[in-house]
Design a protein around this motif. Structure first.
Motif, PDB file in Angstrom:
ATOM      1  N   LYS A  64       0.832  -1.209   0.000  1.00  0.00           N
ATOM      2  CA  LYS A  64       0.000   0.000   0.000  1.00  0.00           C
ATOM      3  C   LYS A  64       0.863   1.254   0.000  1.00  0.00           C
ATOM      4  O   LYS A  64       0.603   2.185  -0.757  1.00  0.00           O
ATOM      5  N   THR A  71      -0.397   8.157  -0.073  1.00  0.00           N
ATOM      6  CA  THR A  71      -0.749   7.311   1.072  1.00  0.00           C
ATOM      7  C   THR A  71       0.443   7.157   2.001  1.00  0.00           C
ATOM      8  O   THR A  71       0.306   7.267   3.220  1.00  0.00           O
ATOM      9  N   GLU A  75       0.496   8.390   5.858  1.00  0.00           N
ATOM     10  CA  GLU A  75       0.546   7.394   6.934  1.00  0.00           C
ATOM     11  C   GLU A  75       1.927   7.229   7.550  1.00  0.00           C
ATOM     12  O   GLU A  75       2.038   6.757   8.679  1.00  0.00           O
TER      13      GLU A  75
END
Length: 81
Positions: A64, A71, A75
């Motif tokens: 991911k 992203t 994160e």
């Protein structure tokens, strides 16, 4: 159990999300990837299944983060480690 294996993988993500000081998530992920593959060769069928569950969670996170820079930045980019 498979549930415990998934919990262990997700626990580390939660610790990362909390911004725990002196925690190097990159070092943790590097160590897991390097050592878990060899551990499967010395495991029983059931243990290997649990390690597979754990690795699916860990590699899913890595995938991911690698597939989408925004992203990763959201994160992991602003957190320590």
């Amino acid at each position: 159990s498979p549930v415990d294996a998934a919990f262990c993988a997700r626990f580390m993500l939660r610790v990362h999300e909390m911004g725990t000081p002196n925690l190097s998530t990159v070092h943790y992920l590097d160590t897991v990837v390097k050592h878990m593959s060899s551990a499967m060769f010395f495991s029983t069928r059931h243990e290997a299944g649990r390690l597979g569950t754990f690795m699916r969670e860990v590699l899913g996170l890595i995938s991911k983060w690698c597939s989408d820079e925004s992203t990763f930045d959201a994160e992991a980019g602003s957190r320590p480690g």
